[in-house]
Scaffold this motif. Structure first.
Motif, PDB file in Angstrom:
ATOM      1  N   MET A   1      25.737  37.644  33.692  1.00  0.00           N
ATOM      2  CA  MET A   1      24.884  38.337  34.661  1.00  0.00           C
ATOM      3  C   MET A   1      23.601  38.774  33.967  1.00  0.00           C
ATOM      4  SD  MET A   1      25.701  41.689  37.027  1.00  0.00           S
ATOM      5  CE  MET A   1      27.285  41.031  37.535  1.00  0.00           C
ATOM      6  N   ILE A   2      22.463  38.520  34.584  1.00  0.00           N
ATOM      7  CA  ILE A   2      21.183  38.905  33.993  1.00  0.00           C
ATOM      8  C   ILE A   2      20.344  39.698  34.992  1.00  0.00           C
ATOM      9  CG2 ILE A   2      21.115  36.896  32.466  1.00  0.00           C
ATOM     10  CD1 ILE A   2      18.953  35.729  34.377  1.00  0.00           C
ATOM     11  N   ILE A   3      19.504  40.549  34.448  1.00  0.00           N
ATOM     12  CA  ILE A   3      18.417  41.148  35.210  1.00  0.00           C
ATOM     13  C   ILE A   3      17.224  40.228  35.017  1.00  0.00           C
ATOM     14  CG2 ILE A   3      16.858  43.113  35.432  1.00  0.00           C
ATOM     15  CD1 ILE A   3      19.130  44.872  34.309  1.00  0.00           C
ATOM     16  N   SER A   4      16.827  39.522  36.062  1.00  0.00           N
ATOM     17  CA  SER A   4      15.737  38.552  35.931  1.00  0.00           C
ATOM     18  C   SER A   4      14.366  39.191  36.094  1.00  0.00           C
ATOM     19  CB  SER A   4      15.910  37.416  36.942  1.00  0.00           C
ATOM     20  OG  SER A   4      15.925  37.905  38.274  1.00  0.00           O
ATOM     21  N   GLN A   5      14.313  40.309  36.843  1.00  0.00           N
ATOM     22  CA  GLN A   5      13.072  41.087  36.987  1.00  0.00           C
ATOM     23  C   GLN A   5      13.448  42.563  37.060  1.00  0.00           C
ATOM     24  OE1 GLN A   5      10.205  39.685  40.113  1.00  0.00           O
ATOM     25  NE2 GLN A   5      11.893  38.307  40.625  1.00  0.00           N
ATOM     26  N   ILE A   6      12.558  43.413  36.571  1.00  0.00           N
ATOM     27  CA  ILE A   6      12.813  44.849  36.658  1.00  0.00           C
ATOM     28  C   ILE A   6      11.485  45.600  36.648  1.00  0.00           C
ATOM     29  CG2 ILE A   6      13.113  45.031  34.151  1.00  0.00           C
ATOM     30  CD1 ILE A   6      15.184  47.274  34.706  1.00  0.00           C
ATOM     31  N   ASN A   7      11.413  46.658  37.436  1.00  0.00           N
ATOM     32  CA  ASN A   7      10.202  47.479  37.484  1.00  0.00           C
ATOM     33  C   ASN A   7      10.601  48.923  37.771  1.00  0.00           C
ATOM     34  OD1 ASN A   7       7.326  47.870  37.474  1.00  0.00           O
ATOM     35  ND2 ASN A   7       7.443  48.166  39.675  1.00  0.00           N
ATOM     36  N   ALA A   8       9.765  49.853  37.340  1.00  0.00           N
ATOM     37  CA  ALA A   8      10.049  51.275  37.534  1.00  0.00           C
ATOM     38  C   ALA A   8       8.869  51.975  38.193  1.00  0.00           C
ATOM     39  CB  ALA A   8      10.365  51.950  36.200  1.00  0.00           C
ATOM     40  N   PHE A   9       9.195  53.025  38.933  1.00  0.00           N
ATOM     41  CA  PHE A   9       8.179  53.938  39.455  1.00  0.00           C
ATOM     42  C   PHE A   9       8.457  55.322  38.865  1.00  0.00           C
ATOM     43  CE2 PHE A   9       7.190  57.358  42.465  1.00  0.00           C
ATOM     44  CZ  PHE A   9       5.809  57.247  42.502  1.00  0.00           C
ATOM     45  N   VAL A  10       7.479  55.831  38.113  1.00  0.00           N
ATOM     46  CA  VAL A  10       7.576  57.178  37.536  1.00  0.00           C
ATOM     47  C   VAL A  10       6.432  58.005  38.121  1.00  0.00           C
ATOM     48  CG1 VAL A  10       7.519  58.554  35.423  1.00  0.00           C
ATOM     49  CG2 VAL A  10       8.589  56.286  35.408  1.00  0.00           C
TER      50      VAL A  10
ATOM     51  N   LYS B   1      21.468  36.324  45.072  1.00  0.00           N
ATOM     52  CA  LYS B   1      20.449  37.080  44.339  1.00  0.00           C
ATOM     53  C   LYS B   1      20.405  38.487  44.933  1.00  0.00           C
ATOM     54  CE  LYS B   1      16.678  34.935  43.099  1.00  0.00           C
ATOM     55  NZ  LYS B   1      15.311  34.336  43.075  1.00  0.00           N
ATOM     56  N   ILE B   2      20.583  39.496  44.079  1.00  0.00           N
ATOM     57  CA  ILE B   2      20.744  40.868  44.553  1.00  0.00           C
ATOM     58  C   ILE B   2      19.559  41.729  44.123  1.00  0.00           C
ATOM     59  CG2 ILE B   2      22.181  42.945  44.428  1.00  0.00           C
ATOM     60  CD1 ILE B   2      24.586  41.149  43.911  1.00  0.00           C
ATOM     61  N   LEU B   3      19.014  42.457  45.082  1.00  0.00           N
ATOM     62  CA  LEU B   3      18.026  43.492  44.789  1.00  0.00           C
ATOM     63  C   LEU B   3      18.751  44.829  44.678  1.00  0.00           C
ATOM     64  CD1 LEU B   3      15.156  44.759  44.603  1.00  0.00           C
ATOM     65  CD2 LEU B   3      15.152  44.811  47.128  1.00  0.00           C
ATOM     66  N   ILE B   4      18.700  45.436  43.489  1.00  0.00           N
ATOM     67  CA  ILE B   4      19.243  46.780  43.296  1.00  0.00           C
ATOM     68  C   ILE B   4      18.084  47.746  43.163  1.00  0.00           C
ATOM     69  CG2 ILE B   4      20.598  48.315  41.827  1.00  0.00           C
ATOM     70  CD1 ILE B   4      22.311  46.044  40.996  1.00  0.00           C
TER      71      ILE B   4
ATOM     72  N   ALA C   1      13.752  49.305  40.281  1.00  0.00           N
ATOM     73  CA  ALA C   1      14.202  48.189  41.116  1.00  0.00           C
ATOM     74  C   ALA C   1      14.364  46.964  40.237  1.00  0.00           C
ATOM     75  CB  ALA C   1      13.211  47.914  42.236  1.00  0.00           C
ATOM     76  N   MET C   2      15.380  46.157  40.537  1.00  0.00           N
ATOM     77  CA  MET C   2      15.632  44.972  39.725  1.00  0.00           C
ATOM     78  C   MET C   2      16.221  43.855  40.575  1.00  0.00           C
ATOM     79  SD  MET C   2      19.080  46.189  37.698  1.00  0.00           S
ATOM     80  CE  MET C   2      18.293  47.730  37.248  1.00  0.00           C
ATOM     81  N   ILE C   3      16.058  42.643  40.085  1.00  0.00           N
ATOM     82  CA  ILE C   3      16.698  41.471  40.676  1.00  0.00           C
ATOM     83  C   ILE C   3      17.834  41.062  39.754  1.00  0.00           C
ATOM     84  CG2 ILE C   3      16.428  39.109  41.483  1.00  0.00           C
ATOM     85  CD1 ILE C   3      14.813  41.124  43.092  1.00  0.00           C
ATOM     86  N   LEU C   4      19.028  40.959  40.319  1.00  0.00           N
ATOM     87  CA  LEU C   4      20.218  40.617  39.550  1.00  0.00           C
ATOM     88  C   LEU C   4      20.676  39.210  39.933  1.00  0.00           C
ATOM     89  CD1 LEU C   4      21.849  42.394  37.516  1.00  0.00           C
ATOM     90  CD2 LEU C   4      23.467  42.808  39.368  1.00  0.00           C
TER      91      LEU C   4
END
Length: 293
Positions: free
Chosen positions: A1-10, A123-126, A153-156
């Motif tokens: 299982m991989i996180i193919s994309q990830i981004n954060a809001f701070v 493909k899962i958006l968490i 938020a990430m794409i799994l």
């Protein structure tokens, strides 16, 4: 299982030790010694909008499942339904809101693994979003010096032969150590939470290292003193730690640590052991093993 994309809001608004020291008439050193935290972030947005901000820059093509994680649950209309509408996704096979306290992200990864293995999702958006400042009593120094706001938020995706090994431990003797009062604000017995977190994080790490090679430990960023106490028992293991600059962001803390460590790049989850502790009192951890083993 991989996180193919990830981004954060701070959020932009910073709550530093100088501000808190004046409010509670204590020194900045007193706060830092007890928490290991220098900065927290305070959001004017609700958890839904924070989550949307984190997800909006991701490439959502092919996403067919949404898992929305937050300690603050939605009312009537689930967050995942609103995400589907707001982000104009083309298809949705499945969606779930997960409100499981600070262990919610690990719960979401376990759910995602089941979905992949049963061919429910491709493909899962968490989205993990916490606005813990909303749950802090204004005059409670014990919680005000700890909690912070953020979303990730990430794409799994699942393209390998690994499945998750998920463990959960409960200790009913600590049920009242971290809870919510009648005003829906966090109440906490700091000494007992410290004892619970240190003892049970050590126990669950030991359960894993009996059967696995070295993993990178990604712990819930609760308190620097807790992290340092756990690290001392595992000098040969690498621990990721960002709490000094972001505070305790609840269920967001582990994915935020991943983002701040690796940036928006592919992350191989099989190389990591993720551990969280939360009210309940619950210890939850997850790692991955090869199906062929």
């Amino acid at each position: 299982m991989i996180i193919s994309q990830i981004n954060a809001f701070v959020p932009e608004k910073i709550l530093d030790n100088k501000t808190l020291s004046k409010k509670f008439n204590v020194s900045e050193e007193w706060i830092y010694k007890r928490t290991g935290i220098k900065k927290r972030y305070i959001s004017d947005m609700d958890v839904f909008q924070m989550g949307i901000n984190a997800a909006s820059s991701l490439n959502l093509d092919g996403v067919d499942t949404i898992l929305f994680v937050s300690s603050i649950g939605a009312h009537y209309v689930p967050f995942y339904v609103r995400v589907f509408e707001k982000l104009k996704l083309k298809k949705l096979h499945y969606g779930i809101d997960i409100s499981n306290g600070f262990v919610g992200f690990i719960t979401a990864l376990h759910v995602a693994d089941v979905m992949f293995r049963e061919n429910i999702a491709n493909k899962i958006l968490i989205i993990v979003s916490e606005r813990l400042s909303e749950l802090v009593e204004d005059k409670d120094i014990n919680t005000a010096i700890l909690f912070s706001d953020a979303s990730v938020a990430m794409i799994l995706e699942n393209h390998d032969n690994y499945i998750c090994d998920h463990k959960v431990m409960y200790d009913p003797n600590y049920l009242d150590a971290l809870n919510i009062n009648e005003n829906k604000k966090i109440i906490m017995d700091g000494k007992r939470v410290y004892k619970f977190a240190v003892n049970n994080m050590k126990k669950i790490i030991n359960k894993y290292i009996e059967n696995y090679e070295k993993k990178i430990i990604v712990p819930h960023q609760a308190n620097k003193r807790i992290l340092e106490s756990v690290k001392k028992s595992f000098n040969d293991l690498e621990f990721l730690d960002i709490i000094e600059d972001y505070g305790n962001t609840g269920a967001v803390s582990i994915p935020l640590t991943l983002f701040k460590t690796y940036g928006n790049s592919k992350i191989q989850l099989k190389d990591h052991l993720l551990i969280s502790v939360g009210g309940g009192m619950t210890t939850s951890a997850i790692t991955w093993r090869c199906i062929d083993e």
